[in-house]
Design a protein around this motif. Structure first.
Motif, PDB file in Angstrom:
ATOM      1  N   THR A 110       0.834  -1.266   0.044  1.00  0.00           N
ATOM      2  CA  THR A 110      -0.092   0.168  -0.110  1.00  0.00           C
ATOM      3  C   THR A 110       0.960   0.917   0.029  1.00  0.00           C
ATOM      4  N   VAL A 111       1.935   1.409   1.034  1.00  0.00           N
ATOM      5  CA  VAL A 111       2.635   2.301   0.893  1.00  0.00           C
ATOM      6  C   VAL A 111       3.490   2.541  -0.599  1.00  0.00           C
ATOM      7  N   ARG A 112       4.065   1.554  -1.150  1.00  0.00           N
ATOM      8  CA  ARG A 112       4.741   1.503  -2.338  1.00  0.00           C
ATOM      9  C   ARG A 112       3.767   2.170  -3.454  1.00  0.00           C
ATOM     10  N   ALA A 113       2.596   1.736  -3.452  1.00  0.00           N
ATOM     11  CA  ALA A 113       1.451   1.945  -4.452  1.00  0.00           C
ATOM     12  C   ALA A 113       1.349   3.950  -4.145  1.00  0.00           C
ATOM     13  N   LEU A 114       0.885   4.139  -3.050  1.00  0.00           N
ATOM     14  CA  LEU A 114       0.861   5.642  -2.750  1.00  0.00           C
ATOM     15  C   LEU A 114       1.864   6.276  -3.154  1.00  0.00           C
ATOM     16  N   VAL A 115       3.285   5.772  -3.111  1.00  0.00           N
ATOM     17  CA  VAL A 115       4.501   6.478  -3.445  1.00  0.00           C
ATOM     18  C   VAL A 115       4.717   6.703  -4.770  1.00  0.00           C
ATOM     19  N   TRP A 116       4.449   5.335  -5.608  1.00  0.00           N
ATOM     20  CA  TRP A 116       4.675   5.393  -6.962  1.00  0.00           C
ATOM     21  C   TRP A 116       3.644   5.625  -7.791  1.00  0.00           C
ATOM     22  N   ARG A 117       2.305   5.723  -7.380  1.00  0.00           N
ATOM     23  CA  ARG A 117       1.338   5.872  -8.411  1.00  0.00           C
ATOM     24  C   ARG A 117       1.369   7.005  -9.161  1.00  0.00           C
ATOM     25  N   ARG A 118       0.786   7.163 -10.462  1.00  0.00           N
ATOM     26  CA  ARG A 118       1.058   8.177 -11.130  1.00  0.00           C
ATOM     27  C   ARG A 118      -0.466   8.954 -11.056  1.00  0.00           C
ATOM     28  N   LEU A 119      -0.425  10.288 -10.547  1.00  0.00           N
ATOM     29  CA  LEU A 119      -1.426  11.101 -10.616  1.00  0.00           C
ATOM     30  C   LEU A 119      -1.969  11.388 -11.837  1.00  0.00           C
TER      31      LEU A 119
END
Length: 235
Positions: A105-114
């Motif tokens: 979850t932390v990885r997804a929040l950090v690396w997600r593309r806005l």
């Protein structure tokens, strides 16, 4: 990120790991988080890309990676703490699962593309002084210097809309378009030409549309010329 999470778990000492020596505890959690996290990332990169929704991808990836990461943790415990019982595998699943879910979850929040934000700005450039000269000479003296709003074709006549009112002139629509080729305007219908700086609003409906102009003039937009209107910034 994984190393920082490992150091944090080493400091907290969850799941009875606080009884281990300090150095061993930090090393154990760092190895588990780094190795287990890389396993989860590998699963995500190979399988998770097929899932279009972010949080569904996180849940599925965490669930698929948990058995592999748990096996990695068991092997780590055997090597570091001489833990030879394979029976700890199933209990560890319930410990590794939440940690994997949190890490992914932390990885997804950090690396997600806005989502990309695109701003459209319409620059209205005044026409060249000579662009409308030939056409304006056809108007009456009252409207020759008025603001040109639109031209509407009626057989061999044209209704010329200006901010000083409208008037009929004898001219083919095709000839008018040739004379206004360098003017700042566009054709929106087989019988309508409008000045670009006179457009106030465009409304679309099933491929066609209507354009509201200065002075309350409303012109239709046909499907044929929709792309030209959209290219001018009215999408």
């Amino acid at each position: 990120m994984l190393i920082v999470m490992g150091m944090l778990l080493g400091f907290l000492g969850p799941f009875d790991s606080e009884n281990a020596p300090l150095v061993s505890r930090y090393a154990y959690w760092t190895i588990c988080m780094l190795g287990g996290g890389l396993i989860a990332v590998a699963v995500d990169e190979s399988l998770g890309r097929r899932l279009p929704f972010l949080w569904r991808r996180v849940a599925v990836t965490s669930a698929l990676a948990t058995p592999l990461v748990t096996l990695f943790v068991v092997v780590t415990q055997r090597l570091m703490f001489a833990e030879h019982r394979w029976s700890i595998y199933l209990p560890l699943l319930w410990q590794v699962g939440p940690i994997m879910l949190a890490a992914m979850t932390v990885r997804a929040l950090v690396w997600r593309r806005l989502p990309m934000r695109v701003e459209t700005r319409i620059l209205v450039v005044p026409p060249l002084p000579e662009a409308e000269t030939a056409f304006r000479q056809r108007l009456s003296a009252r409207r020759r210097g008025a603001r040109l709003i639109a031209i509407e074709a009626h057989d061999h006549y044209l209704r010329v809309h200006t901010d000083a009112g409208a008037e009929l002139i004898t001219l083919r629509f095709a000839d008018a378009l040739d004379e206004l080729a360098r003017a700042h305007g566009l054709r929106v219908h087989r019988s309508w030409w409008v000045a670009a700086d006179a457009i106030e609003e465009v409304r679309w409906s099933r491929g066609s549309g209507k354009v509201r102009l200065v002075g309350g003039v409303v012109a239709p937009i046909s499907r044929t010329y929709r792309s030209d209107v959209s290219a001018a910034g009215w999408s």
